[in-house]
Design a protein around this motif. Structure first.
Motif, PDB file in Angstrom:
ATOM      1  N   LEU A 175      -4.017  -5.345   0.403  1.00 32.08           N
ATOM      2  CA  LEU A 175      -4.908  -4.191   0.222  1.00 32.08           C
ATOM      3  C   LEU A 175      -6.001  -4.502  -0.523  1.00 32.08           C
ATOM      4  CD1 LEU A 175      -4.770  -1.211   0.566  1.00 32.08           C
ATOM      5  CD2 LEU A 175      -3.539  -0.736  -1.376  1.00 32.08           C
ATOM      6  N   PRO A 176      -6.082  -5.360  -1.896  1.00 30.05           N
ATOM      7  CA  PRO A 176      -7.137  -5.393  -2.477  1.00 30.05           C
ATOM      8  C   PRO A 176      -8.209  -6.285  -2.096  1.00 30.05           C
ATOM      9  CG  PRO A 176      -5.189  -5.879  -4.023  1.00 30.05           C
ATOM     10  CD  PRO A 176      -4.754  -5.516  -2.540  1.00 30.05           C
ATOM     11  N   ALA A 193      -9.931  -3.611   0.402  1.00 26.62           N
ATOM     12  CA  ALA A 193     -10.792  -2.862  -0.704  1.00 26.62           C
ATOM     13  C   ALA A 193     -11.907  -3.917  -1.009  1.00 26.62           C
ATOM     14  CB  ALA A 193      -9.882  -2.450  -1.825  1.00 26.62           C
ATOM     15  N   VAL A 243     -14.410  -3.947   1.905  1.00 30.73           N
ATOM     16  CA  VAL A 243     -15.127  -2.555   1.930  1.00 30.73           C
ATOM     17  C   VAL A 243     -16.306  -2.484   1.072  1.00 30.73           C
ATOM     18  CG1 VAL A 243     -14.865   0.050   2.002  1.00 30.73           C
ATOM     19  CG2 VAL A 243     -13.164  -1.346   3.157  1.00 30.73           C
ATOM     20  N   VAL A 244     -15.905  -2.751  -0.181  1.00 33.57           N
ATOM     21  CA  VAL A 244     -16.976  -2.749  -1.331  1.00 33.57           C
ATOM     22  C   VAL A 244     -18.188  -3.620  -0.964  1.00 33.57           C
ATOM     23  CG1 VAL A 244     -17.225  -3.114  -3.795  1.00 33.57           C
ATOM     24  CG2 VAL A 244     -15.249  -1.727  -3.141  1.00 33.57           C
TER      25      VAL A 244
END
Length: 115
Positions: free
Chosen positions: A29-30, A33, A36-37
């Motif tokens: 998950l990180p 994330a 995406v950032v």
């Protein structure tokens, strides 16, 4: 019941740990994330570079001049008439009859070919 317990014990030994997905989710998950950032920041930077490469908008003195006369000439449409009914009410579709289906009158400005 002893036979059923023996079969279940043979297939799933008690010592085998069950799969726990929280550890994998905590790592994936990180990473997703951050990806995406990074894509959002990269898109912003690319659009900013593209915007900076465009020429600036024209200044007021660089705007095109307005023509002296009109460039649009309105022409009369031979299919429509500008007259309203004398009694003031609008015509319904069944009252139109053959209005607009007849041949057009010849245009006096247009020359007809001879022959």
């Amino acid at each position: 019941m002893d036979v059923l317990n023996a079969v279940n014990a043979a297939e799933f030994p008690v010592a085998a740990p069950l799969a726990d997905g929280t550890g994998a989710l905590g790592v994936v998950l990180p990473v997703v994330a951050l990806a995406v950032v990074a894509l959002l920041i990269g898109g912003f930077i690319l659009s900013k570079r593209k915007h900076d490469a465009e020429p600036p908008p024209p200044k007021p003195h660089e705007q095109p001049e307005r023509p002296e006369q009109r460039t649009h000439i309105e022409q009369h449409d031979p299919h429509s008439s500008d007259r309203f009914p004398e009694d003031g009410h609008a015509l319904s579709p069944y009252e139109l009859k053959d209005h607009g289906n007849g041949p057009l009158p010849p245009d006096p400005d247009e020359e007809r070919p001879r022959g």
